[in-house]
Scaffold this active site. Structure first.
Site, mmCIF file in Angstrom:
data_model
loop_
_atom_site.group_PDB
_atom_site.id
_atom_site.type_symbol
_atom_site.label_atom_id
_atom_site.label_comp_id
_atom_site.label_asym_id
_atom_site.label_seq_id
_atom_site.Cartn_x
_atom_site.Cartn_y
_atom_site.Cartn_z
ATOM 1 N N LYS A 138 -9.788 1.501 -2.433
ATOM 2 C CA LYS A 138 -10.035 0.765 -1.260
ATOM 3 C C LYS A 138 -11.363 1.597 -0.951
ATOM 4 O O LYS A 138 -11.931 2.621 -1.666
ATOM 5 C CB LYS A 138 -8.672 1.378 -0.883
ATOM 6 N N CYS B 272 -5.160 -2.607 3.207
ATOM 7 C CA CYS B 272 -4.490 -2.474 4.312
ATOM 8 C C CYS B 272 -5.921 -2.877 5.590
ATOM 9 O O CYS B 272 -6.332 -4.196 5.429
ATOM 10 C CB CYS B 272 -4.946 -0.860 5.122
ATOM 11 N N GLU C 45 0.612 -1.290 0.385
ATOM 12 C CA GLU C 45 0.097 -0.172 -0.203
ATOM 13 C C GLU C 45 1.287 1.833 0.300
ATOM 14 O O GLU C 45 1.763 1.338 0.451
ATOM 15 C CB GLU C 45 -1.090 0.073 0.942
#
Length: 529
Positions: free
Chosen positions: A354, A404, A291
């Site tokens: 995301k 994440c 990320e």
């Protein structure tokens, strides 16, 4: 007076200590049996306490103030928040999380007290009802914690069971169902006690009847203890999915870029150069970077670095975590926390954005701008990705990405699996949490996702734990945390849907409701004082 004060403080203090032990049952120790003992101890403490709610809150506080203590590191060391404010925020957050456990314990305590030795409800029905009710309430609280205010199901109790027999239940009812089953075992442990002499004698002429009732109560507790464990053991060897397609060669890169230097322009370019060299060092079908390995969009990559990566890709694909241009719901320009795919001709027409953003880190909840302004986070307001995004096809394997802490929300990964994903891929940067237990905890979470969906899981992280996990949750290979290395693996995806993949959180919700209703039904038939 002093003795009374000490007696009043004893129960919350003991419950707090049980909460600390409960937190220790998760990774890195991973002692699944310790969780059952700690929760059973918390039940007995709450039943003996003047205030079960206070005892439950002390237990929950101990669990979370130690279990997520790494949030202090994030807010203070890397976010620049003053230490007293960061400590206060951690305490308040731990109290909030602990309140869910406290509520379940407090609501179940009256039934649990009656089912303990000497209680009016110490009958087979009373014991079974109390244990089942506690399990249902506990599971409901865990599910609510994972949903309310965008949810924070980190350290959900089922994660501690990833290496235990109850993990066999995960493909059927998910981590929250596993947590409810663990609560049932813990309640049964708390209620399991051999018939005492007083119980046998209290019936006078009917002493044998009293002993039979006490023995029946013990048998009910042992049944509630054994059945979930046996069910988990029976399901452990079940093959929920079959391998599909040909293996792909994968390399996972761990850059170990210090968080405090990550957004320095010169250090960012140096990280790009290091990643480009690592990509060129060994070809693979898929190379995954963490990320925000890039802190700028691909279009702002120095031309020499971009050319070196494109030349080195060959027939493979490089997936890079980076911010990409996006728009808000109102059409305003912004950035998204994304993954871009680079092929031999440059960027591919695929990206993953995301979807589940981190409060305070990636979006500002209403009314909390003052709190976020106290931290120094360069990337604050991201755009949200669409609920359904296509998988990345690599040599016949369909890779579904998450970023994440998105992988702590199993219900949000389930649609990706139903859409045909054969391999799950997580890219993370938890350098925000330093050398803390957040790293092994996140690996434990990823292992549970692999078990729930019967899918291999790849993890490419900045500081760790970078790992390849098979469809049974076993770690095939992992890199040392806080090292600059790469992990090579050969991996085949899987096809086939587990019950949890099909139903999502409806599966644990049905289990939790059934446990609570059964507990109420059994409890209604038990004698009362």
């Amino acid at each position: 007076m002093l003795r009374d004060r000490l007696r009043r403080a004893a129960a919350p203090g003991a419950a707090f200590a049980a909460g600390l032990v409960h937190a220790a049952s998760f990774a890195p120790l991973g002692l699944w049996w310790l969780q059952l003992l700690a929760l059973a101890a918390a039940i007995r403490i709450a039943c003996a306490a003047r205030s079960p709610t206070l005892a439950g809150l002390a237990f929950g506080f101990g669990w979370f103030v130690s279990g997520v203590a790494w949030l202090f590191v994030s807010m203070h060391r890397y976010g620049g928040m003053p230490a007293p404010m960061a400590a206060a925020a951690l305490v308040l957050f731990a109290l909030y999380l602990g309140a869910f456990a406290a509520t379940g314990i407090a609501l179940a305590t009256p039934s649990l007290r009656r089912a303990l030795p000497g209680g009016a409800g110490r009958t087979p029905r009373g014991v079974a009802g109390a244990a089942l009710l506690f399990a249902g309430l506990w599971g409901a609280g865990e599910m609510l914690r994972g949903w309310l205010f965008t949810g924070f199901p980190w350290l959900s109790s089922g994660y501690a069971q990833v290496d235990g027999p109850l993990a066999g239940l995960a493909p059927a009812v998910g981590v929250h169902g596993v947590g409810a089953a663990a609560a049932l075992v813990a309640a049964a442990l708390a209620l399991a006690a051999p018939p005492s002499r007083r119980e046998g004698e209290s019936a006078g002429p009917g002493a044998s009847a009293g002993r039979r009732a006490a023995s029946g109560a013990l048998a009910a507790a042992l049944a509630c203890l054994a059945l979930p464990l046996l069910a988990g053991l029976a399901l452990l060897p079940v093959r929920w999915a079959d391998e599909v397609g040909e293996p792909i060669r994968v390399r996972l890169l761990q850059g170990n870029v210090p968080q405090q230097m990550k957004f320095d322009p010169a250090r960012s370019v140096a990280a790009m150069q290091a990643y480009a060299q690592a990509i060129a060092a060994e070809p693979a079908d898929l190379i995954v970077l963490p990320e925000t390995a890039w802190t700028v969009p691909w279009s702002r990559t120095p031309p020499s670095i971009a050319a070196a990566i494109v030349d080195a890709v060959g027939d493979g694909v490089v997936a890079i975590g980076m911010p990409l241009p996006a728009r808000t719901r109102r059409g305003e320009p912004t950035l998204s926390n994304s993954v871009a795919a680079i092929g031999a001709g440059g960027p591919l027409p695929w990206r993953y954005d995301k979807r589940h953003l981190v409060p305070f880190g990636e979006f500002v909840p209403p009314g909390f701008r003052w709190f976020v302004d106290m931290m120094e986070i360069p990337l604050g307001d991201f755009g949200r990705g669409a609920p359904h995004q296509p998988a990345l096809d690599v040599r016949g394997q369909r890779l579904a990405f998450n970023i994440c802490y998105e992988d702590i929300f199993g219900r949000e990964l389930a649609p990706q699996v139903r859409d045909g994903a054969t391999i799950l891929v997580n890219v993370s940067n938890i350098a925000w949490f330093g050398e803390s237990h957040a790293l092994p905890q996140h690996l434990q979470i990823a292992r549970m996702r692999a078990i729930e969906f019967a899918r291999p899981m790849l993890r490419a992280t900045n500081t760790g734990v970078t790992a390849a996990i098979d469809a049974r949750g076993r770690v095939l290979g992992a890199l040392r945390p806080h090292s600059e290395e790469s992990l090579a693996a050969s991996l085949r995806g899987t096809s086939g849907l587990t019950p949890y993949a099909r139903a999502g959180d409806l599966a644990p919700l049905a289990l939790v409701a059934a446990l609570a209703l059964a507990g109420l039904a059994f409890g209604a038939a038990a004698p009362r004082e």
